[in-house]
Design a protein around this motif. Structure first.
Motif, short mmCIF file in Angstrom:
data_model
loop_
_atom_site.label_atom_id
_atom_site.label_comp_id
_atom_site.label_asym_id
_atom_site.label_seq_id
_atom_site.Cartn_x
_atom_site.Cartn_y
_atom_site.Cartn_z
N SER A 19 0.76 -1.42 -0.24
CA SER A 19 0.05 0.28 -0.11
C SER A 19 0.05 1.04 0.19
O SER A 19 0.14 2.03 -0.37
N ASN B 231 -8.72 -6.07 -2.70
CA ASN B 231 -8.61 -5.35 -1.01
C ASN B 231 -8.62 -6.62 -0.05
O ASN B 231 -9.81 -5.70 0.34
N LEU C 230 -3.63 -6.69 -1.12
CA LEU C 230 -2.03 -5.77 -2.18
C LEU C 230 -1.44 -6.36 -3.18
O LEU C 230 -0.81 -5.75 -4.01
#
Length: 476
Positions: free
Chosen positions: A203, A281, A287
């Motif tokens: 992220s 997600n 991710l």
């Protein structure tokens, strides 16, 4: 629960080997040379994605379910083989454990292996088995052994000169056993330029290829030049070999090129459309799968995405196994299935091999394997009264599951078998880590005789070059 003497001994010896690569009198670093003729193989894969379930994923709770015994107070431990019911997959007669329905629906695109057998390494320590899984060599070694991704980076090079050929996503080294994890996240004697480009948190992926907050590009350039000067003038320059210095310099230059390139956007998941982003997600691992798909589009060669190893977390279930696995399945089921579907729909799966694996399995009663039992690390009551004792809490090395997709792997196939009753060990077509590695290398066109001369002896991709590809897993 852990044997601290063995942990420290492993760390001491592997750290000593790492230091040896940078110290005076380490001749192998300056004498690295290919020796012997190399096989020329027709490749079926260009890229590998390793999805690593760090911590010991129980096969009977995931891809090889056995008789389901629901929790009741007063139940007998030795009667429990699976704590989840089984659900059908797209393959006739093949079931997965409840919670993995999405992956079950894409198994027509790959092969299910139900007969992985881990090595006997004495007292079971996760990072020892992870070292063995990722390098194919049992620790400790007298030299720093390259990670499988580094071998691939060295032999095949980059498909896109801007994108690092070996990218590792999801593992921090600030958690327990961090130094032991570092021991195999290395290119070893192959040189720093073939080591992993580390993305601990996908992220924040773009931050990994940008200067620190507040640092201008000009200042970053100056720091880069200063670092190059330090290589030349410092103790590294005095004691390190020319090979080491040049390899480190090239790795720095590659990172700098990436920093200033349009391809750096591949690491920025904010660029992904929301609808696609949301499908992946489920957390860091999901991710990471999304980033892997984006990096395949940019020409990455080897990408590792891990659920991350941290002692007593994730798949490292020493208690509350059933409850913890509910959460782990939510993390992996949708992202893995979506990755395979996206690769397949884009046509990339044909040349991209995806591997889902773990260092060993788990069982409620057996620590180790029949005939090679080791000291129990978890107390398991004979009668279960509490939900925290319901699950697979002991390490089991005599059976395990893997998934393989793409890159020449057969579609809709099942390989191997484990027993239906405890011990649920491999009873058909056992496969060990050297065969797993060489099957992957074979698909990439890397022959079993690939080696380099280290300390006046050949060092192969698999020990003594004896790893054999399991051709039954491959198309044709």
């Amino acid at each position: 629960m852990r044997n601290e003497f063995n942990r420290r001994d492993f760390l001491k010896k592997t750290s000593a080997a790492a230091i040896a690569t940078m110290a005076a009198g380490a001749p192998f670093a300056s004498l690295l040379s290919s020796c012997g003729g190399k096989q020329t193989l027709a490749s079926t894969a260009d890229t590998v994605i390793l999805l690593y379930m760090a911590g010991g994923m129980a096969h009977t709770e995931t891809f090889d379910p056995k008789r389901f015994t629901p929790f009741t107070k007063g139940m007998q431990s030795n009667e429990v083989l699976s704590t989840f019911s089984s659900v059908p997959t797209i393959l006739d007669g093949i079931h997965f454990s409840e919670g993995l329905q999405s992956i079950g629906k894409i198994m027509d695109k790959g092969t299910l292996i139900r007969s992985y057998v881990a090595a006997d390494l004495g007292h079971i320590l996760h990072t020892r088995h992870q070292y063995h899984w990722h390098t194919c060599y049992e620790p400790p070694q007298s030299v720093v052994v390259p990670h499988m991704g580094s071998w691939i980076a060295k032999e095949l090079g980059s498909m896109n000169p801007v994108i690092p050929p070996f990218i590792n996503i999801g593992q921090r080294f600030t958690v327990g056993e961090g130094e032991e994890l570092k021991a195999f996240h290395s290119a070893g004697f192959l040189g720093s330029e073939f080591g992993p480009f580390l993305i601990p948190d996908p992220s924040a992926g773009l931050d990994s290829v940008r200067p620190p907050v507040g640092m201008s590009i000009k200042r970053f350039e100056g720091r880069n030049q200063l670092y190059e000067n330090l290589i030349k003038e410092s103790a590294m320059g005095e004691y390190g070999s020319d090979f080491q210095k040049e390899s480190l310099k090239r790795s720095m230059e590659q990172a700098y090129i990436l920093l200033n390139s349009p391809e750096a956007k591949a690491f920025d998941l904010r660029q992904e459309p929301k609808k696609s982003y949301d499908k992946y997600n489920t957390g860091k691992f999901g991710l990471g799968c999304l980033m892997a798909r984006r990096l395949v589009d940019q020409g990455a060669r080897f990408i590792s995405v891990t659920t991350e190893y941290e002692p007593f977390f994730g798949w490292d279930t020493h208690d509350n196994g059933h409850t913890r696995l509910k959460d782990m399945k939510k993390l992996i089921d949708s992202p893995i299935a979506q990755l395979i579907k996206d690769l397949d729909e884009s046509g990339k799966l044909e040349r991209t091999m995806v591997i889902v694996a773990s260092e060993f399995s788990r069982d409620m009663m057996m620590e180790g394997r029949p005939g090679a039992k080791v000291q129990d690390q978890v107390d398991v009551p004979d009668i279960i009264e509490d939900m925290k004792n319901y699950g697979m809490h002991r390490h089991f090395t005599d059976g395990g599951s893997m998934l393989m997709f793409g890159g020449g792997i057969k579609r809709g196939s099942v390989y191997g078998k484990t027993a239906d009753e405890r011990p649920c060990k491999t009873i058909e077509k056992p496969i060990k880590i050297d065969s797993v590695h060489q099957t992957m290398y074979h698909a990439l066109g890397i022959g079993a005789d690939t080696n380099y001369e280290i300390e006046q002896r050949p060092f192969y991709t698999t020990p003594d070059g004896k790893g054999k590809a399991e051709m039954e897993l491959l198309i044709g």
